[in-house]
Design a protein around this motif. Structure first.
Motif, short mmCIF file in Angstrom:
data_model
loop_
_atom_site.label_atom_id
_atom_site.label_comp_id
_atom_site.label_asym_id
_atom_site.label_seq_id
_atom_site.Cartn_x
_atom_site.Cartn_y
_atom_site.Cartn_z
N PRO A 211 101.01 -60.88 -110.32
CA PRO A 211 102.42 -60.51 -110.49
C PRO A 211 102.68 -59.01 -110.35
CG PRO A 211 101.79 -62.12 -112.13
CD PRO A 211 100.52 -61.71 -111.43
N GLY A 212 101.71 -58.17 -110.71
CA GLY A 212 101.95 -56.74 -110.67
C GLY A 212 101.21 -55.98 -109.60
N LEU A 213 100.50 -56.68 -108.70
CA LEU A 213 99.67 -55.99 -107.72
C LEU A 213 99.70 -56.73 -106.38
CD1 LEU A 213 97.69 -53.55 -107.52
CD2 LEU A 213 95.84 -55.17 -107.97
N ALA A 214 99.80 -55.97 -105.29
CA ALA A 214 99.86 -56.58 -103.95
C ALA A 214 99.27 -55.63 -102.93
CB ALA A 214 101.31 -56.91 -103.58
N ILE A 215 98.91 -56.20 -101.78
CA ILE A 215 98.49 -55.43 -100.61
C ILE A 215 99.63 -55.48 -99.59
CG2 ILE A 215 96.83 -55.27 -98.72
CD1 ILE A 215 94.80 -56.62 -100.54
N ARG A 216 99.97 -54.34 -99.01
CA ARG A 216 101.16 -54.25 -98.14
C ARG A 216 100.78 -53.72 -96.75
NH1 ARG A 216 106.51 -51.63 -100.48
NH2 ARG A 216 106.54 -53.77 -101.34
N LEU A 217 101.39 -54.34 -95.73
CA LEU A 217 101.31 -53.87 -94.34
C LEU A 217 102.73 -53.71 -93.82
CD1 LEU A 217 99.73 -53.23 -91.72
CD2 LEU A 217 99.87 -55.68 -91.19
N THR A 218 103.03 -52.52 -93.24
CA THR A 218 104.39 -52.23 -92.81
C THR A 218 104.40 -51.67 -91.39
OG1 THR A 218 104.96 -51.64 -95.10
CG2 THR A 218 106.52 -51.01 -93.39
N PRO A 219 104.63 -52.48 -90.38
CA PRO A 219 104.92 -51.94 -89.04
C PRO A 219 106.25 -51.20 -89.08
CG PRO A 219 104.32 -54.27 -88.95
CD PRO A 219 104.58 -53.95 -90.38
N ASN A 220 106.34 -50.07 -88.37
CA ASN A 220 107.57 -49.28 -88.46
C ASN A 220 107.86 -48.51 -87.18
OD1 ASN A 220 106.24 -46.53 -88.75
ND2 ASN A 220 105.39 -47.56 -90.52
N TYR A 221 109.10 -48.10 -87.09
CA TYR A 221 109.59 -47.23 -86.02
C TYR A 221 110.08 -45.95 -86.67
CZ TYR A 221 113.25 -45.18 -83.11
OH TYR A 221 114.05 -44.30 -82.42
N LEU A 222 109.62 -44.80 -86.15
CA LEU A 222 110.02 -43.50 -86.68
C LEU A 222 110.67 -42.68 -85.58
CD1 LEU A 222 110.00 -41.38 -89.00
CD2 LEU A 222 107.76 -40.64 -88.14
N MET A 223 111.91 -42.30 -85.80
CA MET A 223 112.60 -41.43 -84.86
C MET A 223 112.57 -39.99 -85.39
SD MET A 223 116.60 -41.27 -83.68
CE MET A 223 117.02 -40.26 -85.11
N THR A 224 112.17 -39.05 -84.53
CA THR A 224 112.17 -37.64 -84.89
C THR A 224 112.99 -36.86 -83.87
OG1 THR A 224 110.10 -37.32 -83.65
CG2 THR A 224 109.91 -37.81 -86.00
N ARG A 225 113.40 -35.64 -84.28
CA ARG A 225 114.25 -34.81 -83.41
C ARG A 225 113.68 -33.39 -83.35
NH1 ARG A 225 118.11 -35.83 -79.88
NH2 ARG A 225 119.23 -33.99 -80.63
N TYR A 226 112.45 -33.26 -82.83
CA TYR A 226 111.86 -31.94 -82.66
C TYR A 226 112.25 -31.39 -81.30
CZ TYR A 226 109.07 -32.99 -86.77
OH TYR A 226 108.67 -33.31 -88.05
N GLY A 227 112.39 -30.08 -81.24
CA GLY A 227 112.83 -29.46 -79.98
C GLY A 227 114.27 -29.87 -79.69
N SER A 228 114.55 -30.14 -78.45
CA SER A 228 115.91 -30.51 -78.05
C SER A 228 116.02 -31.99 -77.68
CB SER A 228 116.35 -29.67 -76.85
OG SER A 228 115.45 -29.83 -75.77
#
Length: 247
Positions: A211-228
């Motif tokens: 109940p208080g413990l789990a293993i997690r896997l998270t595929p994700n998309y990250l958008m960044t705005r470095y430079g122009s």
């Protein structure tokens, strides 16, 4: 002779009576034998019904136990998680993508039911592969950090599995000139050091160890705005989830 004639009818009568007595038990057995099968059939049906009811009670108890475990698991107000991550990132507009590894840590406050607010912090590290350049710097190291927050929603709950989704936004900081020996990274095609807008979208899959413990896997998309420009980066994080503050 007269005596024999007088005893003959008595002997015939006695034999007839004895034969009738011997036939009566046989007839009685023949008549009573079919009646013994009816209780045996009824007993089998009763045992089958008792077994069916017992199985139904076992299933009902198991269902209640699973419902209790699910309730104990997902009535915690807070979740904290930590682990590692991977990101496919382009460090410069004209440079090739590189593989970055890093860490992540965060906390979620479930304000109402399955809806919560998450604060997430990450660090990514990698080595770039620059083009041939005058400064003879070809593989400097870089790092970047994200500080994000946003809504989280849990959309599937079970005894062993849980699925959540989130959309986070905030600030990222890139260090692209830390491995150039003091040279400005833009001279070899890297993005300039500094802060940028970051947004991350992810869907997590939890496998519950308890109940208080789990293993997690998270595929994700990250958008960044470095430079122009805008960088569209794909990756994932994995780690351990600890739940506390049961309501």
């Amino acid at each position: 002779m007269a005596l024999a004639l007088w005893l003959a009818p008595a002997l015939v009568c006695a034999q007839t009576t004895t034969g009738q007595q011997q036939q009566q038990p046989d007839q009685t057995q023949t008549q009573t034998a079919p009646s013994t099968e009816i209780p045996a059939t009824e007993g089998t049906q009763e045992r089958a019904e008792v077994l069916r009811q017992a199985q139904a009670r076992v299933k009902a108890r198991r269902k209640l136990r699973i419902q209790q475990i699910v309730q104990d698991t997902y009535t915690h107000k807070y979740e904290t998680y930590f682990g590692g991550g991977y990101l496919r990132f382009r460090p410069g507009a004209n440079l090739q993508h590189i593989n970055e590894g890093g860490w992540n840590v965060g906390v979620t406050d479930y304000l109402k039911g399955k809806l919560g607010v998450t604060a997430d912090f990450r660090g990514y590290y990698g080595t770039t592969y620059t083009n041939v350049n005058y400064y003879q710097i070809f593989s400097p190291s870089i790092s970047q950090y994200t500080f994000l927050a946003g809504p989280t929603a849990r959309f599937y709950e079970s005894q062993h599995w849980g699925w959540t989704g989130h959309v986070l936004a905030g600030v990222g900081h890139g260090n692209f000139s830390t491995g150039t020996g003091g040279l400005d990274g833009t001279l070899i095609g890297l993005y300039p050091d500094g802060n940028s807008f970051n947004m991350e979208v992810g869907a997590s899959v939890d496998y519950n160890l308890g109940p208080g413990l789990a293993i997690r896997l998270t595929p994700n998309y990250l958008m960044t705005r470095y430079g122009s420009g805008t960088q569209n980066n794909l990756g994932f994080t994995s780690g351990v989830v600890y739940r506390f503050g049961r309501q």
